[in-house]
Structure formats: C-alpha cells, structure tokens
Scaffold this motif. Structure first.
Motif, PDB file in Angstrom:
ATOM      1  N   THR A 308       0.871  -1.201  -0.078  1.00 18.43           N
ATOM      2  CA  THR A 308       0.106  -0.038  -0.116  1.00 18.43           C
ATOM      3  C   THR A 308       0.833   1.191  -0.037  1.00 18.43           C
ATOM      4  O   THR A 308       0.336   2.337   0.076  1.00 18.43           O
ATOM      5  CB  THR A 308      -0.827  -0.080   1.478  1.00 18.43           C
ATOM      6  OG1 THR A 308      -0.095  -0.007   2.538  1.00 18.43           O
ATOM      7  CG2 THR A 308      -1.948  -1.132   1.196  1.00 18.43           C
ATOM      8  N   ASP A 309       2.109   1.077  -0.063  1.00 18.22           N
ATOM      9  CA  ASP A 309       2.941   2.231  -0.028  1.00 18.22           C
ATOM     10  C   ASP A 309       3.199   2.944   1.115  1.00 18.22           C
ATOM     11  O   ASP A 309       3.587   4.109   1.372  1.00 18.22           O
ATOM     12  CB  ASP A 309       2.995   3.275  -1.159  1.00 18.22           C
ATOM     13  CG  ASP A 309       4.146   4.168  -1.841  1.00 18.22           C
ATOM     14  OD1 ASP A 309       5.252   3.595  -1.659  1.00 18.22           O
ATOM     15  OD2 ASP A 309       3.983   5.471  -1.795  1.00 18.22           O
ATOM     16  N   ASP A 310       2.700   2.451   2.270  1.00 18.78           N
ATOM     17  CA  ASP A 310       3.095   2.881   3.824  1.00 18.78           C
ATOM     18  C   ASP A 310       4.392   2.589   4.164  1.00 18.78           C
ATOM     19  O   ASP A 310       4.932   3.285   4.791  1.00 18.78           O
ATOM     20  CB  ASP A 310       2.031   2.231   4.885  1.00 18.78           C
ATOM     21  CG  ASP A 310       0.764   2.806   4.489  1.00 18.78           C
ATOM     22  OD1 ASP A 310       0.410   3.962   4.426  1.00 18.78           O
ATOM     23  OD2 ASP A 310      -0.350   2.085   4.567  1.00 18.78           O
ATOM     24  N   LEU A 311       5.019   1.730   3.391  1.00 17.18           N
ATOM     25  CA  LEU A 311       6.563   1.572   3.402  1.00 17.18           C
ATOM     26  C   LEU A 311       6.906   1.699   2.008  1.00 17.18           C
ATOM     27  O   LEU A 311       6.323   1.127   1.298  1.00 17.18           O
ATOM     28  CB  LEU A 311       7.123   0.181   4.074  1.00 17.18           C
ATOM     29  CG  LEU A 311       6.918  -0.234   5.478  1.00 17.18           C
ATOM     30  CD1 LEU A 311       7.202  -1.562   5.759  1.00 17.18           C
ATOM     31  CD2 LEU A 311       7.808   0.917   6.298  1.00 17.18           C
ATOM     32  N   GLN A 312       7.960   2.552   1.779  1.00 19.91           N
ATOM     33  CA  GLN A 312       8.254   3.073   0.165  1.00 19.91           C
ATOM     34  C   GLN A 312       9.593   2.008  -0.372  1.00 19.91           C
ATOM     35  O   GLN A 312       9.401   1.953  -1.331  1.00 19.91           O
ATOM     36  CB  GLN A 312       8.776   4.216   0.472  1.00 19.91           C
ATOM     37  CG  GLN A 312       7.821   5.463   0.529  1.00 19.91           C
ATOM     38  CD  GLN A 312       7.226   5.282   1.992  1.00 19.91           C
ATOM     39  OE1 GLN A 312       7.952   5.232   3.048  1.00 19.91           O
ATOM     40  NE2 GLN A 312       5.920   5.114   1.879  1.00 19.91           N
ATOM     41  N   LEU A 313      10.176   1.443   0.570  1.00 19.24           N
ATOM     42  CA  LEU A 313      11.021   0.568  -0.077  1.00 19.24           C
ATOM     43  C   LEU A 313      11.856  -0.429   0.743  1.00 19.24           C
ATOM     44  O   LEU A 313      11.746  -0.668   1.953  1.00 19.24           O
ATOM     45  CB  LEU A 313      12.291   1.452  -0.637  1.00 19.24           C
ATOM     46  CG  LEU A 313      12.992   2.306   0.462  1.00 19.24           C
ATOM     47  CD1 LEU A 313      14.517   1.557   0.678  1.00 19.24           C
ATOM     48  CD2 LEU A 313      13.368   3.521  -0.434  1.00 19.24           C
ATOM     49  N   ILE A 314      12.653  -1.380   0.084  1.00 18.03           N
ATOM     50  CA  ILE A 314      13.417  -2.670   0.654  1.00 18.03           C
ATOM     51  C   ILE A 314      14.779  -2.114   0.544  1.00 18.03           C
ATOM     52  O   ILE A 314      15.324  -2.438  -0.447  1.00 18.03           O
ATOM     53  CB  ILE A 314      12.804  -3.896   0.389  1.00 18.03           C
ATOM     54  CG1 ILE A 314      11.435  -4.069   0.597  1.00 18.03           C
ATOM     55  CG2 ILE A 314      13.581  -4.916   0.944  1.00 18.03           C
ATOM     56  CD1 ILE A 314      10.850  -5.357  -0.199  1.00 18.03           C
ATOM     57  N   SER A 315      15.587  -2.243   1.717  1.00 16.74           N
ATOM     58  CA  SER A 315      17.005  -2.003   1.857  1.00 16.74           C
ATOM     59  C   SER A 315      17.456  -3.257   2.402  1.00 16.74           C
ATOM     60  O   SER A 315      16.676  -4.179   3.247  1.00 16.74           O
ATOM     61  CB  SER A 315      17.575  -0.661   2.394  1.00 16.74           C
ATOM     62  OG  SER A 315      17.195   0.233   1.529  1.00 16.74           O
ATOM     63  N   THR A 316      18.636  -3.385   2.538  1.00 14.42           N
ATOM     64  CA  THR A 316      19.229  -4.715   3.390  1.00 14.42           C
ATOM     65  C   THR A 316      19.665  -4.448   4.825  1.00 14.42           C
ATOM     66  O   THR A 316      19.825  -5.286   5.764  1.00 14.42           O
ATOM     67  CB  THR A 316      20.437  -5.373   2.477  1.00 14.42           C
ATOM     68  OG1 THR A 316      21.354  -4.356   2.429  1.00 14.42           O
ATOM     69  CG2 THR A 316      20.039  -5.787   1.204  1.00 14.42           C
ATOM     70  N   ASP A 317      20.120  -3.436   4.910  1.00 10.66           N
ATOM     71  CA  ASP A 317      21.073  -3.121   6.356  1.00 10.66           C
ATOM     72  C   ASP A 317      22.129  -4.224   6.286  1.00 10.66           C
ATOM     73  O   ASP A 317      22.308  -4.793   7.498  1.00 10.66           O
ATOM     74  CB  ASP A 317      20.102  -3.050   7.423  1.00 10.66           C
ATOM     75  CG  ASP A 317      20.912  -2.774   8.802  1.00 10.66           C
ATOM     76  OD1 ASP A 317      22.003  -2.165   8.610  1.00 10.66           O
ATOM     77  OD2 ASP A 317      20.368  -2.917   9.962  1.00 10.66           O
ATOM     78  N   HIS A 318      22.838  -4.214   5.362  1.00 20.92           N
ATOM     79  CA  HIS A 318      23.841  -5.395   5.009  1.00 20.92           C
ATOM     80  C   HIS A 318      24.801  -5.135   6.304  1.00 20.92           C
ATOM     81  O   HIS A 318      25.737  -4.024   5.728  1.00 20.92           O
ATOM     82  CB  HIS A 318      24.366  -5.426   3.765  1.00 20.92           C
ATOM     83  CG  HIS A 318      25.345  -6.283   3.538  1.00 20.92           C
ATOM     84  ND1 HIS A 318      25.152  -7.955   3.434  1.00 20.92           N
ATOM     85  CD2 HIS A 318      26.931  -6.204   3.466  1.00 20.92           C
ATOM     86  CE1 HIS A 318      26.513  -8.457   3.125  1.00 20.92           C
ATOM     87  NE2 HIS A 318      27.357  -7.431   3.099  1.00 20.92           N
ATOM     88  N   CYS A 319      25.085  -5.741   7.037  1.00 25.78           N
ATOM     89  CA  CYS A 319      25.714  -5.514   8.342  1.00 25.78           C
ATOM     90  C   CYS A 319      26.629  -6.688   8.778  1.00 25.78           C
ATOM     91  O   CYS A 319      26.018  -7.248   9.620  1.00 25.78           O
ATOM     92  CB  CYS A 319      25.342  -4.599   9.277  1.00 25.78           C
ATOM     93  SG  CYS A 319      26.336  -3.753  10.439  1.00 25.78           S
ATOM     94  N   PRO A 320      27.292  -7.243   8.003  1.00 23.86           N
ATOM     95  CA  PRO A 320      28.050  -8.529   8.096  1.00 23.86           C
ATOM     96  C   PRO A 320      29.048  -8.780   9.383  1.00 23.86           C
ATOM     97  O   PRO A 320      29.868  -8.054   9.202  1.00 23.86           O
ATOM     98  CB  PRO A 320      28.256  -9.020   7.039  1.00 23.86           C
ATOM     99  CG  PRO A 320      28.942  -7.800   6.105  1.00 23.86           C
ATOM    100  CD  PRO A 320      28.188  -6.648   6.761  1.00 23.86           C
ATOM    101  N   PHE A 321      28.680  -9.603  10.260  1.00 25.68           N
ATOM    102  CA  PHE A 321      30.031 -10.046  11.359  1.00 25.68           C
ATOM    103  C   PHE A 321      29.995 -11.582  11.127  1.00 25.68           C
ATOM    104  O   PHE A 321      29.057 -12.265  11.079  1.00 25.68           O
ATOM    105  CB  PHE A 321      29.912  -9.511  12.269  1.00 25.68           C
ATOM    106  CG  PHE A 321      29.665  -8.017  12.616  1.00 25.68           C
ATOM    107  CD1 PHE A 321      30.707  -7.368  12.897  1.00 25.68           C
ATOM    108  CD2 PHE A 321      28.468  -7.311  12.628  1.00 25.68           C
ATOM    109  CE1 PHE A 321      30.884  -6.067  12.667  1.00 25.68           C
ATOM    110  CE2 PHE A 321      28.646  -5.977  12.879  1.00 25.68           C
ATOM    111  CZ  PHE A 321      29.686  -5.293  12.687  1.00 25.68           C
TER     112      PHE A 321
END
Length: 470
Positions: A308-321
């Motif tokens: 419904t576009d209440d969230l606009q996008l998908i990112s990863t927060d790629h923060c690898p350990f």
C-alpha cells in the motif's frame, strides 16, 4: 565502449511491462524499441525468457564500517561484488563522523576507501554523532557541493553514537531548508540500555536476550517522537530498518496527515520472526541485528504496508559479522559477545540475496506485483535519495544499469556459494525461484552467470541531488 543490444527481453520498470530491444551505448540507455537495427560492432545478447530490470539500488549498507570494537567483514571490494551478483548496481553506504571531526572529514575518508574497492556505483549518508554550528555549516556544504544530502542519526546506543532530541531537531531544521533529509535509527536508547543492564545483572548473557531487551514498543515510541521532531522542523524524515507494527502505525498516521515521512524495511523482517529466539544457544547470534526480529503480526503488517506504499522501499542493512572468529582474518566478530549478548556486534548479511528473496517471497506469492518489486528495490530508493532518473529505471538517457533475471530458474541459497566474506547466510538452504543471469553497470557487463567481470575501483561516486522527492 562496446555497444550492446539486448534482444527479446521483457522490460519491467515500476510502471511499464513490455517486450522490446534495448540498446546500451556509452554507458547509457540509447534506445528501446522493436527490432532495433544495429551495426556489426554491436554485441547482441538474446534475453528471450528473461526479465530485463533496472539495476537494484540498496540505500542501506555497511561496508568496512567500524562499530565499537568490531568492523564489518565485507569491505568495498567484497561487498560490492556480492551486491552485483545479487542484481544491485548502486549502493548508498555510510561516512562515519567521529566525535572530534566534521561531516566533510567523514565523507573524504569514505570516498578514499570506496574509490579503491568499489566495483559498482556508490554514494554516502553521513552518520552524525554530534551537532554544533560548525557541523551544521558542513552539512549545508555537503548538500550543496559534495553531493551528499542525507544524514543518519541514532536514537539508540547511548555513550557511543546516540544523539539527543535537540541535535536531531537542529539537523532536521537545516536539511529542511536545504533539500536534505535525516534518516533515523528509532529506538529509545536510554530505556533499552537500562533493560540490558538489568538482564546482565540477572545473569542473562545469551543472544536471545538481545531481542528481549529491545521491545517493539520502544521502537514505536522513538518513531513517534522522530515524526514530531520532523513535523516541528518542517522537514522530511526517513526511518531505517522499520521492523515493528508499533512503529509502522505512527508512520501510517503521519503519512495520512500529509507529513513527509518515509520508511524502509529489510528482508530479514519479512521472512523471519521472533520464534527463532527459542534457546540460549550461541548460534542464535546470527539473528542479533537491531532492531531484532519481531512477531508474526508485525511481519504481516510490513508486507501489507509494502503493498500500500505505507513503506516505500526494501533495503538490506547489510552489516555482516562472521560467526567464526578469525574467518578470513576478521576479529571481534560475533564471538566477541559469547559471554555477554550486549557485546555481540549487531547486524546480518543480505546484500546478495535481496532481489531474489523478494521476488520469490513477494512476487511469486502475489504479495506484491512485479512492477511494485522494481519500485521497492530500485525506483523508489533512487527517487527518495536523489539518484533518479539516472538510476532506478530503464529509460533513454538513464545509466545502463541492467539486470537480466530468470524468473523460472531455481537456486539454493548458501554461504558456500555467495560472494560475501561473511561465513553464514540467514537463508542457508532456502530453495528459491529467480536467478540473476547477467548484470550491466553503466553498460559494462560485470556479472555473466557465475563469471565475475567487474574490477575494484570501477565504481563511481554518485553526486546526489535533493532528497525526499518521492
């Protein structure tokens, strides 16, 4: 540069879906159309049966980022290679402002690292750790002259990166006047810190207590507070890694009221939930990310909000350990917190799997349309952060960042076959439909099946315009 003609593909953007040829020339899209005529010097690729997509744009990655005693195990070389194999051709990473230096110093350091290692195009958000008149002046300069127009601020982690509400308000007021945007990590850091101290005092040291001391209601409280600060400052605000329905409801209410509020979520919140925290085993450290995984009800709400576009996008927060200490020479990784969950470096990998798992778990399950998939992973990120139409779409004059994607091919996701330095995958053993076949970055073929044709340093810094223009 060699001209390339991609024939017979199904071109899909955020708004279009059609079959045509596409000509790549001098790093840009030169033409689209039926039965394009080209000379003998043009490389021709048959994309029959494949989707032709704009290269993914991931606006939340942490490459060679240091947090406390730990540094992420992917540098710009390994991280951007992994991104490319996953169909992402542009990232926005972070320039970290130390306690004693300026945003401009942070940008210069980040650019020096990325210029050597990045094989795809990149930009930066500045992480602000303090705000004063000098910092505000540097922020204005960064927006107008450095092409860096977004600034991340933490409402969590007191004593390290957390800033107070006054600092956030000052930064928001500045960016509101000059075409920038503040991105907030929204949690109530002081309350969470108290809960952590209490848990440790009671002898609770295992990884699952990371989640238990970061309740969803504290993400909701901070999100509401951040929105009110932005409203007072007359500025847009962007919430990173939104995970909880308690936070989402405030975003929805604000957007319904016409307030320029934007938010992302991440694949791990869409495919995993708090049920994974089912024991005191240290293997659960792979799920120690911030915010932690939430309940199934929140997960369902996130999927609805994406539709419904209440969230606009998908990112990863790629923060690898790494899970294994010393893997590829990396130290102070997840094992650093074996006896104290608060010392486990927070974060999880995802830069290579984003496009495939969202296609498989979103498009194929009819949670989102194919056009919405492109919008969430490429177009909306580019628009919000000042990269569109250069990035995020397929149009004449746009950069020739193109992904040839086989929607019917299957693969099994595994750390044994991915291209990141990290030694595990959240999606280990998952069988999915959707395989990236070829990737072009500014017209140059950098991924061809399993063959890596890219090279460190070929990525270009992206000067971004005004942000928040979604």
């Amino acid at each position: 540069m060699t001209k390339t003609l991609i024939r017979n593909g199904r071109i899909v953007t955020a708004v279009d879906d059609y079959r045509a040829d596409i000509l790549l020339e001098d790093g840009q899209i030169a033409a689209t159309g039926k039965h394009l005529d080209v000379g003998p010097d043009t490389q021709v690729i048959d994309a029959a049966g494949l989707l032709v997509l704009p290269g993914g744009v991931d606006v939340h990655t942490h490459l060679d980022n240091t947090f406390g005693d730990s540094t992420t195990c992917d540098d710009y070389e390994s991280g951007t290679r992994a991104a490319a194999f996953g169909g992402t051709t542009t990232i926005i990473d972070f320039a970290f402002q130390g306690k004693t230096d300026s945003p401009l110093d942070a940008i210069a350091r980040a650019q020096a690292k990325a210029a050597i290692g990045a094989s795809i195009d990149y930009g930066f958000h500045v992480i602000l750790t303090h705000v004063d008149d000098k910092v505000l002046g540097d922020m204005k300069h960064a927006i107008r002259h450095e092409g860096v127009s977004s600034f991340k601020m933490f409402m969590a982690y007191p004593g390290t990166v957390m800033v107070d509400d006054a600092a956030i308000f000052q930064a928001m007021r500045l960016v509101g006047e000059h075409g920038g945007m503040v991105a907030l990590h929204a949690e109530n850091g002081n309350i969470i810190e108290l809960l952590i101290r209490e848990a440790l005092a009671q002898g609770h040291t295992s990884p699952r207590h990371h989640a238990l001391t970061r309740p969803a209601i504290m993400e909701g409280e901070a999100t509401h507070r951040g929105i009110k600060l932005a409203e007072l400052a007359n500025a847009p605000v962007y919430f990173v890694h939104l995970s909880a329905k308690e936070a989402l409801k405030h975003v929805i209410e604000a957007r319904d009221a016409g307030i320029p509020v934007f938010a992302e979520t991440c694949p791990h919140y869409l495919f995993f939930d708090e049920s994974v925290y089912d024991s005191d085993d240290f293997s659960l450290a792979k799920y120690v990310m911030t915010p932690p995984l939430r309940n199934k009800e929140s997960q369902d709400a996130l999927w609805t909000a994406l539709k419904t576009d209440d969230l606009q996008l998908i990112s990863t927060d790629h923060c690898p350990f790494c899970m294994k200490e010393g893997h590829m020479g990396r130290v102070n990784q997840k094992e650093f917190g074996r006896d104290d969950f608060s010392k486990i470096p927070n974060g999880a990998p995802g830069i290579e799997t984003r496009m495939t798992v969202i296609y498989d778990g979103g498009v194929r399950t009819k949670r989102i349309t194919l056009n919405r998939f492109v919008e969430l992973t490429a177009t909306a990120p580019a628009k919000l952060f000042g990269l569109f139409p250069r990035k995020g779409t397929i149009a004449v004059g746009s950069d020739a960042d193109i992904v040839l994607f086989d929607p019917d091919a299957q693969q099994t996701l595994s750390a044994h076959t991915h291209h990141s330095n990290v030694d595990y995958s959240l999606f280990e053993g998952h069988k999915v439909h959707g395989v990236v076949k070829k990737v072009f970055s500014r017209g140059e073929l950098i991924v061809d099946g399993e063959q890596w044709l890219g090279r460190p340093g070929r990525g270009q810094f992206q000067v971004r315009g005004e942000v928040g223009g979604y």
